[in-house]
Design a protein around this motif. Structure first.
Motif, mmCIF file in Angstrom:
data_model
loop_
_atom_site.group_PDB
_atom_site.id
_atom_site.type_symbol
_atom_site.label_atom_id
_atom_site.label_comp_id
_atom_site.label_asym_id
_atom_site.label_seq_id
_atom_site.Cartn_x
_atom_site.Cartn_y
_atom_site.Cartn_z
ATOM 1 N N HIS A 81 2.428 1.333 -3.790
ATOM 2 C CA HIS A 81 1.568 1.340 -4.975
ATOM 3 C C HIS A 81 0.309 2.186 -4.832
ATOM 4 O O HIS A 81 -0.228 2.648 -5.831
ATOM 5 N N LYS A 82 -0.174 2.381 -3.615
ATOM 6 C CA LYS A 82 -1.392 3.170 -3.432
ATOM 7 C C LYS A 82 -1.081 4.569 -2.924
ATOM 8 O O LYS A 82 -1.468 5.572 -3.538
ATOM 9 N N LEU A 83 -0.349 4.658 -1.834
ATOM 10 C CA LEU A 83 -0.077 5.960 -1.229
ATOM 11 C C LEU A 83 1.117 6.681 -1.849
ATOM 12 O O LEU A 83 1.174 7.911 -1.849
ATOM 13 N N ARG A 84 2.094 5.888 -2.320
ATOM 14 C CA ARG A 84 3.360 6.440 -2.810
ATOM 15 C C ARG A 84 4.030 7.310 -1.739
ATOM 16 O O ARG A 84 4.452 8.442 -1.975
ATOM 17 N N HIS A 126 0.825 -1.208 0.000
ATOM 18 C CA HIS A 126 0.000 0.000 0.000
ATOM 19 C C HIS A 126 0.864 1.265 0.000
ATOM 20 O O HIS A 126 0.515 2.245 -0.669
#
Length: 391
Positions: A113-116, A110
């Motif tokens: 890939h999601k929050l960076r 996460h």
């Protein structure tokens, strides 16, 4: 129920938030109001009623629910952003017992890939969110999304930062149903050693388990054994993908197998009526084999089982149907080709059909022959046709 006041388990119901995320399911504001009333009747301790940042209607709905609840804490969910937290605070304005719940994902998947965000940035966001939430609400819950795919040391670091910022309830969710029971139990025990309270207020550890591998209830119980004193779930196991832990299963498992922990305010006789009312309200079909509340949960068709329950119910029932709001009746005995003599003649007697002792063997043989050609359970009308009026 065995009473052990030192070890109560709070029930955190998220039917109105995570349950609403069930694919294809929609809840109107009227649905949410009615379900909140039913959940309070069931005896849950906390109702997470929605995600206020989603819309003004969601804020208004939570405010309406807040005016209805008398005993139960009203909780609103917010991402770790100022906008979300401010919306949640507004939604909780009418609540007698408000709780603001904020979260951020912590696992490598996460973060990357999601929050960076890197680890430091995740901690900063968590601290900022909890600090802001405490300005609006005394009771703040913090969740580390995807906790069980997060590095244990980093997870403890994030949770400690949240505690230092003012969170008093720490949720450690198995967001994708990945963990096994022994991992859940160990992780909760280790985290409680690693995370230090900063005030005299004791930390409440919470479990939120999904059912992707069919382990949500087992994992929730393992969390309790590991020290969790709040368990999150939905009625009927509603929720994303394969759903959340089913609260009705947790309540009865705690009572039946782990009574030393007990669900603090649960009302087991309300389980059946509340689950049926919610299913009817939302147009849901409860699977016949659903534990505790399915139509077959206390039904028996095997002759061996039928004979056993007629002699003593506990031979094949670990809880009584009355305990969860079912009426005990012969409906539990489903007559079919596998049924035995005891079930047949008990059912015929209930229907007022008398069979002389010397005719019972022939009657039973006739029943078995006729039943072998029937694909489903045999109903009352068919029995009367076969054996009524002197048969």
């Amino acid at each position: 129920m065995t009473s052990h006041p030192a070890s109560p388990v709070s029930l955190f119901d998220t039917t109105l938030r995570d349950g609403e995320q069930t694919p294809g399911l929609r809840m109107s504001p009227a649905h949410k109001l009615r379900i909140a009333e039913l959940l309070e009747r069931l005896g849950v301790d906390v109702i997470e009623a929605g995600f206020p940042a989603a819309s003004p209607v969601e804020i208004e709905t939570l405010q309406a629910i807040g005016t209805r609840l008398r005993r139960t804490t009203l909780c609103a969910l917010a991402r770790a952003t100022a906008k979300d937290i401010e919306a949640a605070a507004k939604a909780l304005e009418t609540a007698q017992k408000p709780r603001l719940h904020t979260f951020i994902a912590t696992s490598p998947l996460h973060r990357q890939h999601k929050l960076r965000l890197d680890k430091t940035q995740v901690i900063e966001r968590a601290v900022q969110a909890v600090t802001l939430a405490r300005r609006y609400c005394d009771e703040v819950q913090f969740s580390a999304e995807d906790a069980f795919r997060t590095e244990p040391e980093f997870l403890a670091e994030v949770l400690q930062a949240a505690v230092d910022a003012g969170a008093t309830i720490l949720n450690v969710p198995d967001t994708v149903g990945y963990a096994l029971p022994h991992e859940i139990r160990q992780r909760f025990a280790l985290l409680q050693e690693a995370v230090i309270p900063r005030t005299s207020t004791p930390l409440i550890w919470s479990a939120h388990c999904h059912d992707d591998l069919g382990l949500a209830t087992a994992n929730s119980l393992a969390a309790v054994q590991g020290g969790a004193r709040q368990v999150e779930g939905c009625v009927l196991g509603l929720g994303e993908r394969a759903g959340n832990a089913a609260l009705e299963e947790i309540i009865m498992a705690l009572e039946t197998r782990l009574p030393e922990y007990r669900a603090a305010h649960a009302q087991p006789p309300q389980i059946g009526p509340v689950c049926r009312d919610i299913a009817e309200l939302l147009g849901l079909a409860i699977a016949p084999g659903k534990a505790i509340v399915g139509a077959n949960a206390f039904a028996h068709e095997s002759g061996i089982h039928q004979d056993g329950v007629l002699k003593h119910a506990s031979t094949y029932e670990v809880i009584t149907p009355e305990r969860v709001g079912w009426q005990r009746s012969t409906d539990r005995l489903h007559l079919g080709k596998l049924s035995g003599r005891a079930a047949l003649f008990a059912t015929l007697q209930q229907l007022g059909i008398t069979v002389a002792e010397q005719q019972k063997t022939a009657t039973f043989e006739r029943f078995k022959a006729l039943a072998s050609d029937v694909d489903s359970s045999i109903d009352e009308a068919t029995l009367r046709q076969w054996f009524g009026q002197g048969g």
